[in-house]
Design an enzyme around this catalytic site. Structure first.
Site, PDB file in Angstrom:
ATOM      1  N   LYS B  82       0.082  -7.730   6.047  1.00 16.83           N
ATOM      2  CA  LYS B  82       0.511  -6.888   6.817  1.00 16.83           C
ATOM      3  C   LYS B  82       0.531  -7.457   8.409  1.00 16.83           C
ATOM      4  CE  LYS B  82      -1.280  -2.245   7.814  1.00 16.83           C
ATOM      5  NZ  LYS B  82      -2.267  -1.119   7.610  1.00 16.83           N
ATOM      6  N   SER B 157      -0.649   3.546   6.056  1.00 14.87           N
ATOM      7  CA  SER B 157       0.273   2.592   6.948  1.00 14.87           C
ATOM      8  C   SER B 157       0.634   1.211   6.313  1.00 14.87           C
ATOM      9  CB  SER B 157      -0.545   2.345   8.275  1.00 14.87           C
ATOM     10  OG  SER B 157      -1.767   1.553   8.029  1.00 14.87           O
ATOM     11  N   SER B 181      -4.725   3.962   4.446  1.00 13.95           N
ATOM     12  CA  SER B 181      -3.624   3.124   4.598  1.00 13.95           C
ATOM     13  C   SER B 181      -3.340   1.939   3.490  1.00 13.95           C
ATOM     14  CB  SER B 181      -3.748   2.518   5.809  1.00 13.95           C
ATOM     15  OG  SER B 181      -3.476   3.348   6.823  1.00 13.95           O
TER      16      SER B 181
END
Lengths: 96, 494
Positions: B82, B157, B181
Site C-alpha cells: 500500500k 482505504s 481499511s
C-alpha cells in the site's frame, strides 16, 4: 450543531488550510451533519470513566540513549522543495 | 506454467521457487504480465516497479543457483505494498498530490522484513488519500475498480491492495487498517484480510493517520498465505515506541479442521438493524458451519457499540489533524507556487495539496481539539472508548472470539456515496470498535449476494492473532468461497 461560515473560516485558519468560498459552504453543511451524529456521545453517562488513549497499555518504554546511524543531511535536504546552505528555505516569516 | 502463477498461492510459489521448478524471474514476469493484462480494468496500482522486481528476481535466482538455502518464507513471492508504507527507491505518495514524487530515503520496518524474507515487492497500490475513506474513490490519482463488478468500488482505504489480490495480480499485499481499511476491502473483493493486534506490527515508516488506531496487516487469497505474511511482518521493533515487543507463536496448519471447545459470541448490536438481509443470511450460514466444526455459539451484547462510530470519528480525526500538520511544504512533498509570507505558503500548500476528504477530516479534527470543544468531544470520546473496551473485556470472559459481518452491505456503485460522507462512515460500524479496543480481527470470504462477495469477521483477544488465524483456517478448510475468482471480461472465461 450548525456551524457558521465564520466558524469554518476560523477553523480553516487554525488548520492552515486555504479554502475556496465553495469549500467553506460545503464544509459548513457537511461538518454540521457529522457533528450532529458525533454528538450522540453526549447521551452516554461517562461519570468516573477514565479515558483510554491507547488500547494496548504500554508504560515507560525506555532504551539506552546511544547514538545510532542516521540519514545523511544531503539525502534529507534533497527532498525539500527548497534548501540552501544545509538548511530548509522558507518564505519570509515576518509579514508586510 | 509460468503464465498461470496468478492462480497459485504464495505458499505454493515459495515451494516451487525453492525446489527450482519456477525461477523468481519466471514468477515475476508472470505477475507482470497478469498486471499488464488486468490493470487497464482494475487500476489497483499507482506504481508498478517492473525493473525493480526483475532485478530482485535475478538476484534471488542467482543466490539459489549458488546453493544458498537461507531463504525466508516469502522467497520468490511477488507482493504489493500500500502506498502509505515507505519503500526506498519507489514512490510513496499516499495517493495524495501532497506527496506526489516523494521517494522515501528509508524503508518501513515491515518493508525491511519483507525484503529479508525474500519477497519481491512488485509495486505500490492505490488507496484513499492518506487512508481516509472506505471506497478508494478519495485517491487523488485514480479510481480502483472492484474485480467482481467493475462498476463498483473495491472498498477502502486499502482499495488497491485488495483489488490486486482479488484480480490475481499478486498472491499477497500489505494494507493498513485504522477503522476497517484492510477488512472492509477484503470483504468487498472476496479475499482474506487480517488487522493484527495493535502493537504487534511496527508502524515505523508507515505514514501516520491516527496513531492510536493504525496497524499494518496482510491481505491474501487464503488464510495460510495471510498467516505467512503476518509472521514475517509482526515482531519487536525499537523504532516504534508503541510496538509491544512480542513475537507471534509459530503457526502450523494441518490435520482435520476442528473448532471443538471454541466458544464464539455473536454481538446482537452488529447483527440487527442496518445489516443487509443477504449479508446477514451468508454470515448466519457461516456461523452454522462454525458450529458444525464444533464451536459453541451464543448471542452476546456490546451495548456501547452504538456510540463507537461517533467516538471513533472524534479520536481518529483529532489524531489525523495533528499528524497531518507535518505536510507544510517545508521538508518534503508539494509546495504551492510562491506567494507572500510563510503562513500563506502553509495555507496554500495545504489547501492545494490535500483532497476534499482529507480537508474535511483535518477540519473536523481541528474543531474537536480547539479550545472550548476539547472536553466535550475529545475527552468524552476517549471515555466512550473505555466503555467500548470494557464491552469487549466482558464478552471475552465468556468467549474466545466474536463473529460479525465485516460490513453491513456489499460493495456499492462507484459514485453512489461520494457526496454523503456520513452514509459512507456508517458502513464501518462492524470494524471500527475493534480498532478502538486495539483487538485483532480477520475478514474471511463467506459467500456472495447477487454476485458480490460477503465477508465474515472474527474478532479475538489481544495478541490472539494466531488463534484467530487457526479458526479462520478451519472455516476455510470446509468452505470453497475463498477459491472463487472474478472473471475479468477480457479473459472470456476461466
Amino acid at each position: 450543531m450548525a456551524l457558521t461560515r465564520d466558524e469554518i473560516a476560523r477553523v480553516a485558519h487554525m488548520a492552515r488550510l486555504s479554502l475556496s468560498e465553495e469549500e467553506i459552504e460545503g464544509f459548513a453543511e457537511q461538518l454540521s451533519r457529522i457533528l450532529e451524529h458525533v454528538e450522540r456521545i453526549n447521551q452516554v453517562d461517562v461519570t468516573d470513566v477514565p479515558p483510554t488513549y491507547h488500547a494496548v497499555t504500554l508504560q515507560n518504554v525506555l532504551r539506552e540513549d546511544e547514538p545510532q546511524p542516521s540519514l545523511e543531511r544531503e539525502t534529507v535536504l534533497a527532498l525539500a522543495p527548497e534548501s540552501e546552505a544545509g538548511c530548509y528555505k522558507v518564505p519570509k516569516i515576518t509579514e508586510g | 506454467m509460468s503464465g498461470m502463477t496468478h492462480i497459485l498461492s504464495a505458499a505454493r510459489l515459495n515451494r516451487l521457487f525453492l525446489a527450482g521448478e519456477l525461477s523468481a524471474v519466471e514468477i515475476a514476469e508472470s505477475a507482470l504480465s497478469r498486471i499488464a493484462k488486468v490493470e487497464p480494468q482494475v487500476g489497483a496500482f499507482l506504481h508498478v516497479a517492473a525493473e525493480h522486481v526483475l532485478d530482485r528476481a535475478k538476484k534471488l535466482d542467482a543466490r539459489r543457483r549458488a546453493g544458498d538455502n537461507e531463504f525466508g518464507p516469502l522467497a520468490g513471492v511477488p507482493i504489493a505494498v500500500k502506498d502509505n508504507i515507505c519503500t526506498c527507491g519507489m514512490e510513496t505518495t499516499c495517493a495524495s498530490r501532497m506527496l506526489k514524487g516523494y521517494v522515501s530515503p528509508y524503508d518501513a520496518t515491515v518493508v525491511e522484513r519483507l525484503r529479508a524474507s525474500g519477497a519481491m515487492i512488485i509495486g505500490k497500490t492505490n488507496m484513499d488519500e492518506f487512508a481516509m475513506g472506505s471506497s478508494g474513490e478519495a485517491s487523488a490519482f485514480q479510481t480502483t475498480r472492484n474485480p467482481w463488478d467493475l462498476e463498483r468500488v473495491p472498498g477502502g482505504s486499502s482499495s488497491g491492495s485488495a483489488a490486486a489480490v482479488a484480480a490475481g495480480e499478486v498472491p499477497l499485499a500489505l494494507g493498513t487498517d485504522t477503522g476497517g481499511s484492510i477488512r472492509q476491502p477484503a470483504a468487498f473483493t472476496g479475499v482474506v484480510g487480517l488487522k493484527p493486534t495493535y502493537g504487534y506490527v511496527s508502524r515505523y515508516g508507515v505514514v501516520s493517520f491516527a496513531s492510536s488506531l493504525d496497524q499494518v496487516g496482510p491481505l491474501g487469497h487464503d488464510v495460510e498465505d495471510v498467516a505467512r505474511l503476518f509472521e514475517v511482518i509482526a515482531g519487536p521493533d525499537r523504532r516504534d515506541a508503541t510496538n509491544a515487543g512480542r513475537t507471534p507463536p509459530e503457526l502450523k496448519f494441518g490435520g482435520d479442521p476442528s473448532l471443538a471447545g471454541v466458544r464464539l459470541g455473536v454481538p446482537r448490536e452488529l447483527f440487527g438493524q442496518g445489516i443487509d438481509s443477504g449479508v446477514k443470511a451468508r454470515v448466519e450460514e457461516a456461523i452454522r458451519q462454525l458450529e458444525d466444526l464444533g464451536a459453541t455459539v451464543e448471542e452476546c451484547s456490546l451495548p456501547s457499540t452504538e456510540y463507537a462510530l461517533s467516538a471513533y470519528y472524534v479520536i481518529a480525526l483529532a489524531e489525523a489533524s495533528s499528524n497531518l500538520a507535518r505536510y507544510d511544504g517545508v521538508r518534503y512533498g508539494f509546495r504551492a507556487a510562491q506567494t507572500g509570507g510563510l503562513t500563506e505558503m502553509y495555507s496554500k500548500t495545504r489547501g492545494e495539496g490535500f483532497g476534499a476528504e482529507v480537508k474535511r477530516r483535518i477540519m473536523l479534527g481541528t474543531y474537536v481539539l480547539s479550545s472550548g470543544h476539547y472536553d466535550a468531544y475529545y475527552r468524552k470520546a476517549q471515555q466512550v472508548r473505555t466503555l467500548v473496551v470494557r464491552d469487549f473485556e466482558r464478552a471475552f470472559e465468556r468467549f474466545d472470539a466474536l463473529v460479525t459481518p465485516t460490513t453491513p452491505f456489499t460493495a456499492w456503485r462507484i459514485g453512489e456515496k461520494i457526496d454523503d460522507p456520513m452514509a459512507m462512515y456508517l458502513g464501518d460500524i462492524c470494524t471500527i470498535p475493534v480498532n478502538l479496543a486495539g483487538l485483532p480481527a480477520i475478514s474471511v470470504p463467506c459467500g456472495f449476494v447477487d454476485g458480490l462477495p460477503v465477508g465474515m469477521q472474527l474478532i479475538g483477544k489481544h495478541f490472539a492473532d494466531a488463534q484467530l488465524l487457526q479458526m479462520a483456517w478451519a472455516y476455510q478448510k470446509v468452505t470453497k468461497h475463498h477459491e472463487s475468482r472474478p472473471v475479468l471480461t477480457e479473459e472470456g472465461g476461466r
